[in-house]
Design a protein around this motif. Structure first.
Motif, mmCIF file in Angstrom:
data_model
loop_
_atom_site.group_PDB
_atom_site.id
_atom_site.type_symbol
_atom_site.label_atom_id
_atom_site.label_comp_id
_atom_site.label_asym_id
_atom_site.label_seq_id
_atom_site.Cartn_x
_atom_site.Cartn_y
_atom_site.Cartn_z
ATOM 1 N N SER A 9 34.186 29.904 44.432
ATOM 2 C CA SER A 9 34.966 28.784 43.888
ATOM 3 C C SER A 9 36.402 29.214 43.607
ATOM 4 O O SER A 9 37.358 28.471 43.890
ATOM 5 N N ARG A 19 38.231 29.521 46.907
ATOM 6 C CA ARG A 19 38.578 28.209 47.449
ATOM 7 C C ARG A 19 39.721 27.576 46.655
ATOM 8 O O ARG A 19 40.600 26.917 47.221
ATOM 9 N N ARG A 24 28.907 32.090 43.377
ATOM 10 C CA ARG A 24 29.483 30.739 43.394
ATOM 11 C C ARG A 24 30.840 30.717 42.691
ATOM 12 O O ARG A 24 31.785 30.072 43.163
#
Length: 577
Positions: free
Chosen positions: A48, A51, A44
């Protein structure tokens, strides 16, 4: 004895080894779960970060798109002010003015057109745009709706990107020109209250491909798959108009691009897709393997102490068995208490019935007159008290039977409207100054599969509750309303003093005596308070019918008690010829 001890030790050792193996397997599973969790969290974080990097790369392009696009559109606002002062300008005058506007900044404007009376009358530059002259917007089905909306709302509207009549792809911003423009366009207050006359439109065409090249959006395709969404400024709900629409199904990052009217959405995913693993996958695997080996060593060392743990386990098992035995004994004691209360209530009811019978005979002077009039009053009190006690004992018996699951429902077909008419008629005399109304829905002929005695007790307890607390002259309404979903509702509603909101949840508790402490009926509700079992009985009888009790009330607004019966217990009555 030695052989028996040795034989007993064999299974214990085997059990210890099996337990150690089970622990090792459990540790392995926990290690896998822990590694999976750590990898999930790390993944994650990795995703993250990826992104966030994508948003940072796209953010600069988004800022350029907004500033340059809006700057191109704003160039025409000066032209609007000029046209208001010189509404009859010719093509030559327009070319000089439009040329200066376009040359004054870093513009991607392909051409500017004027549509006087909604027909294109001026174009700059005219070379290459001759075919646009004379076009009537009202005869262009693809463009007229947005033009009409721009005029109606007196604001700038941006359309496109779309294929131009003169060739190419462009964005078109249309400014409605009124001889007295509203403040939303001119930036000055409009002091004319009447609707100003429409001169026409200013139409600015921006070269869409050149605009994208200037902000560097195509260059990002080296690293990202991109798509622009929201043709005509419709935002994320609109259609894709540039790039690969498949990006939208790949969990893209999205940025909103604000336009002078509406917005676009820019979505992107990396060319190689989002990461499949975290950047720390090797570290997580190595740490998990090391911790597993250490845990196995600890388990093997603890095998020497397992015999003592087994003895402790047997002691704990004995204690658990004792706790279970204590719980069973407590449950039996509780059941015995409930049965005792039920039997006691039954024994009390018999002499009370006798008291009521004899007092009734004395009250009616069956053996002739001769008593002092005061005796009749006393006998009346005895009779009323006896009735109240019997009602209380009946409620206690019913409650005890329901709670001990000894109550057996006698299910049959119940003609609810007929039952309600019968009870309403009998209670009209018993309620004294109260006025009882019965309302049945037009489709009220419904058969209820239930216990007739329980349903009667439900309604009588609700009526008795209303009698106690509604006030001497209140109206009591009985409702029966089948619903559209096949269910039905039985209700008793009064216009009495109402119930405080903080008391409503406690009304269904056994022996709770509520009522209003406010208003004109407060004293009467204190005098007439029942024994506090009626609503508890109603709730339990409703639950036996797979239904429920709802209470709605406000102080000074009366109270409503509804019993909801599910569709499974209802059917339409069959008409009889």
């Amino acid at each position: 004895m030695a052989e028996q001890s040795q034989g007993h030790a064999g299974p214990s050792d085997r059990g210890i080894r099996l337990k150690a193996m089970a622990q090792i397997v459990a540790i392995a599973l926990l290690g896998l779960i822990g590694a999976g969790f750590a990898e999930t969290m790390a993944y994650r974080a990795t995703t993250s970060d990826a992104r966030a990097d994508a948003i940072a790369d796209l953010g600069g392009v988004r800022a350029l798109m907004e500033s340059r696009l809006n700057a191109d559109v704003q160039l025409t606002r000066g032209l609007i002010s000029y046209i208001k002062v010189h509404p009859d300008l010719d093509q030559q005058e327009f070319e000089l003015l439009a040329g200066d506007l376009i040359a004054s900044g870093q513009s991607h404007i392909r051409n500017i057109g004027l549509a006087r009376n909604l027909v294109i009358s001026h174009v700059y530059p005219i070379a290459g745009n001759e075919t646009a002259l004379g076009l009537d917007y009202r005869r262009l089905p693809a463009q007229w709706p947005m033009v009409e909306q721009s005029i109606r709302e007196k604001r700038v509207m941006m359309a496109g990107p779309l294929d131009l009549v003169q060739g190419g792809v462009g964005l078109i911003s249309r400014f409605p020109i009124f001889l007295d423009m509203p403040a939303s366009i001119t930036g000055r207050p409009n002091r004319n209250r009447a609707d100003p006359p429409l001169w026409g439109l200013v139409s600015t065409v921006i070269d869409f491909p050149a605009f994208l090249d200037s902000v560097g959006l195509p260059a990002l395709r080296e690293h990202y798959s991109l798509v622009l969404v929201g043709r005509d400024g419709t935002g994320a709900a609109g259609d894709p108009f540039w790039g690969a629409a498949a990006v939208l199904s790949q969990n893209p990052v999205t940025l909103t691009i604000a336009l002078v009217s509406g917005e676009w959405m820019l979505a992107a995913v990396p060319v190689d897709g989002w990461p499949s693993w975290s950047r720390h996958i090797l570290l997580i695997g190595g740490l998990t393997g090391t911790l597993f080996l250490l845990a196995v060593a600890v388990v093997l060392l603890q095998m020497r102490t397992e015999l003592a743990q087994a003895r402790t386990g047997r002691l704990l098992e004995t204690a658990r068995n004792e706790a279970v035995a204590s719980r069973i004994a407590a449950e039996r004691a509780s059941a015995a208490k409930s049965h005792f209360l039920a039997n006691m209530s039954h024994d009390l009811r018999t002499p009370l019935n006798s008291i009521i019978g004899f007092s009734e005979m004395i009250r009616r002077e069956v053996f002739g007159p001769g008593w002092h009039p005061k005796y009749g009053e006393y006998v009346g009190h005895i009779h009323d008290c006896g009735q109240s006690l019997v009602a209380m004992i009946n409620d206690i018996l019913d409650l005890a039977k329901i709670e001990t699951e000894d109550y057996r429902m006698q299910v049959s077909d119940i003609d609810v409207p007929a039952l309600l008419r019968e009870i309403a008629t009998s209670w009209q005399a018993r309620l004294g100054k109260h006025r009882v109304e019965l309302r049945l829905a037009p489709d009220a002929p419904v058969i209820l599969q239930g216990d007739p005695l329980a349903v009667r007790r439900i309604l009588e307890n609700l009526l008795s509750n209303a009698q106690h607390y509604a006030g001497d002259e209140a109206t009591i309404l009985i409702l029966w309303t089948p619903g559209k979903a096949g269910d039905a509702c039985l209700g008793v509603v009064d216009d009495g003093a109402g119930i405080p909101a903080d008391q409503i949840p406690s009304l269904v508790e056994p022996f709770y005596q509520g009522g209003s402490d406010h208003g004109r009926h407060a004293e009467q509700t204190r005098r007439a308070a029942g024994h506090g079992l009626g609503l508890s009985i109603v709730k339990r009888f409703a639950e036996l019918h797979d239904g429920g009790l709802r209470i709605e009330s406000e102080l000074g607004q009366g109270a409503a008690f509804y019993i909801d019966f599910p569709a499974a217990r209802l059917r339409r009555a069959t008409a009889v010829a």
